[in-house]
Design an enzyme around this catalytic site. Structure first.
Site, PDB file in Angstrom:
ATOM      1  N   ASP A 106      57.699  69.315  25.680  1.00 59.32           N
ATOM      2  CA  ASP A 106      56.375  69.535  26.265  1.00 59.32           C
ATOM      3  C   ASP A 106      56.454  70.030  27.689  1.00 59.32           C
ATOM      4  O   ASP A 106      57.066  69.390  28.529  1.00 59.32           O
ATOM      5  CB  ASP A 106      55.602  68.207  26.292  1.00 59.32           C
ATOM      6  N   ARG A 114      53.350  56.917  23.368  1.00 65.40           N
ATOM      7  CA  ARG A 114      52.003  56.869  22.773  1.00 65.40           C
ATOM      8  C   ARG A 114      51.262  55.562  23.090  1.00 65.40           C
ATOM      9  O   ARG A 114      50.123  55.580  23.532  1.00 65.40           O
ATOM     10  CB  ARG A 114      52.154  57.044  21.254  1.00 65.40           C
ATOM     11  N   ILE A 151      54.844  59.927  28.895  1.00 67.04           N
ATOM     12  CA  ILE A 151      54.711  58.490  28.615  1.00 67.04           C
ATOM     13  C   ILE A 151      54.507  58.282  27.117  1.00 67.04           C
ATOM     14  O   ILE A 151      53.861  59.089  26.456  1.00 67.04           O
ATOM     15  CB  ILE A 151      53.544  57.899  29.451  1.00 67.04           C
ATOM     16  N   LYS A 196      51.622  62.242  31.224  1.00 63.22           N
ATOM     17  CA  LYS A 196      52.772  63.118  30.933  1.00 63.22           C
ATOM     18  C   LYS A 196      54.065  62.329  30.808  1.00 63.22           C
ATOM     19  O   LYS A 196      54.402  61.538  31.676  1.00 63.22           O
ATOM     20  CB  LYS A 196      52.928  64.175  32.040  1.00 63.22           C
ATOM     21  N   SER A 208      63.422  64.836  23.695  1.00 61.92           N
ATOM     22  CA  SER A 208      61.973  64.667  23.845  1.00 61.92           C
ATOM     23  C   SER A 208      61.505  63.311  23.340  1.00 61.92           C
ATOM     24  O   SER A 208      62.039  62.790  22.359  1.00 61.92           O
ATOM     25  CB  SER A 208      61.269  65.779  23.055  1.00 61.92           C
ATOM     26  N   THR A 220      52.116  71.423  24.621  1.00 62.10           N
ATOM     27  CA  THR A 220      51.242  70.746  23.657  1.00 62.10           C
ATOM     28  C   THR A 220      50.318  69.754  24.356  1.00 62.10           C
ATOM     29  O   THR A 220      49.571  69.037  23.710  1.00 62.10           O
ATOM     30  CB  THR A 220      52.061  70.001  22.583  1.00 62.10           C
ATOM     31  N   GLU A 245      63.391  69.691  32.642  1.00 61.51           N
ATOM     32  CA  GLU A 245      62.297  68.715  32.554  1.00 61.51           C
ATOM     33  C   GLU A 245      61.101  69.104  33.406  1.00 61.51           C
ATOM     34  O   GLU A 245      61.273  69.668  34.474  1.00 61.51           O
ATOM     35  CB  GLU A 245      62.806  67.363  33.075  1.00 61.51           C
ATOM     36  N   LYS A 279      61.621  57.638  28.935  1.00 62.70           N
ATOM     37  CA  LYS A 279      62.034  58.069  30.270  1.00 62.70           C
ATOM     38  C   LYS A 279      61.201  57.276  31.278  1.00 62.70           C
ATOM     39  O   LYS A 279      60.047  56.992  30.970  1.00 62.70           O
ATOM     40  CB  LYS A 279      61.754  59.577  30.430  1.00 62.70           C
TER      41      LYS A 279
END
Length: 216
Positions: free
Chosen positions: A12, A50, A48, A46, A115, A18, A170, A146
């Protein structure tokens, strides 16, 4: 550091964007719960996971839910999101991303995806670039988000390359921190004032060259 041998890419904001689909799906969920949130607020989500994103959103709306209800809401959001990404096309690859992947592959670098997304294979298939990756590491293979370096360390392991010969691409500060704590070089995609700690910052993969990669 010896010359890099592998490139590990976040998905992403680096290869495709996305974020707009995540925003639409989360916003639809928030609206269903009786509140709304802005694109600026969405920036905080961003990189993080769900469930963590859902907790932040529910907090914005002053809504509390049980763990079981949160799982249901997160699943519903994901169904809406998947519905949207399965309509993605190669036109949605960010400028220069495919070309840079092809360039590093042609010059014998190994490539991996690193990802948090559990839908990364669907996205890569839709935009037609699965073949440009030697390894795919996503939310289905790792459990820590992350800034924990797990996703990148597993990527290095799958490529059989030591972390200090890997370069991570990144767009989120959490991802830069993950790369650095994993002992890797980090190229930030975005703004230098945001992506502090990156070894190099470019606006997009369109600006990346072999020389920049080799001089890290």
């Amino acid at each position: 550091m010896s010359k890099p041998k592998a490139c590990i890419f976040d998905l992403d904001g680096v290869i495709v964007d996305t974020a707009v689909y995540h925003y639409k799906a989360w916003r639809r969920l928030a609206n269903q719960l009786g509140f709304d949130f802005t694109e600026t607020q969405n920036e905080e989500l961003k990189g993080i996971s769900r469930i963590e994103s859902l907790k932040i959103i529910l907090n914005w709306g002053g809504v509390s839910k049980s763990d079981a209800e949160m799982q249901e809401l997160a699943t519903l959001k994901n169904e809406w999101y998947v519905e949207m990404i399965t309509k993605m096309t190669p036109r949605e690859i960010l400028p220069g991303a495919k070309e840079f992947l092809e360039l590093v592959k042609a010059n014998h670098y190994l490539t991996a995806l690193g990802s948090a997304s559990k839908n990364s294979e669907t996205i890569l298939r839709q935009v037609g670039i699965t073949h440009l990756f030697d390894a795919l590491v996503d939310g289905n293979k790792v459990s820590k988000s992350k800034p924990d370096p797990e996703v990148f360390l597993v990527g290095a392991q799958e490529l059989n390359v030591p972390p200090n010969q890997c370069v991570v691409f990144e767009d989120a500060i959490a991802g830069i921190q993950a790369a650095k704590s994993g002992g890797m070089k980090a190229v930030g995609i975005g703004k230098a004032e945001v992506l502090k700690g990156a070894d190099l910052v470019v606006a997009g993969l369109l600006e990346m060259t072999l020389a920049k990669l080799e001089n890290l």
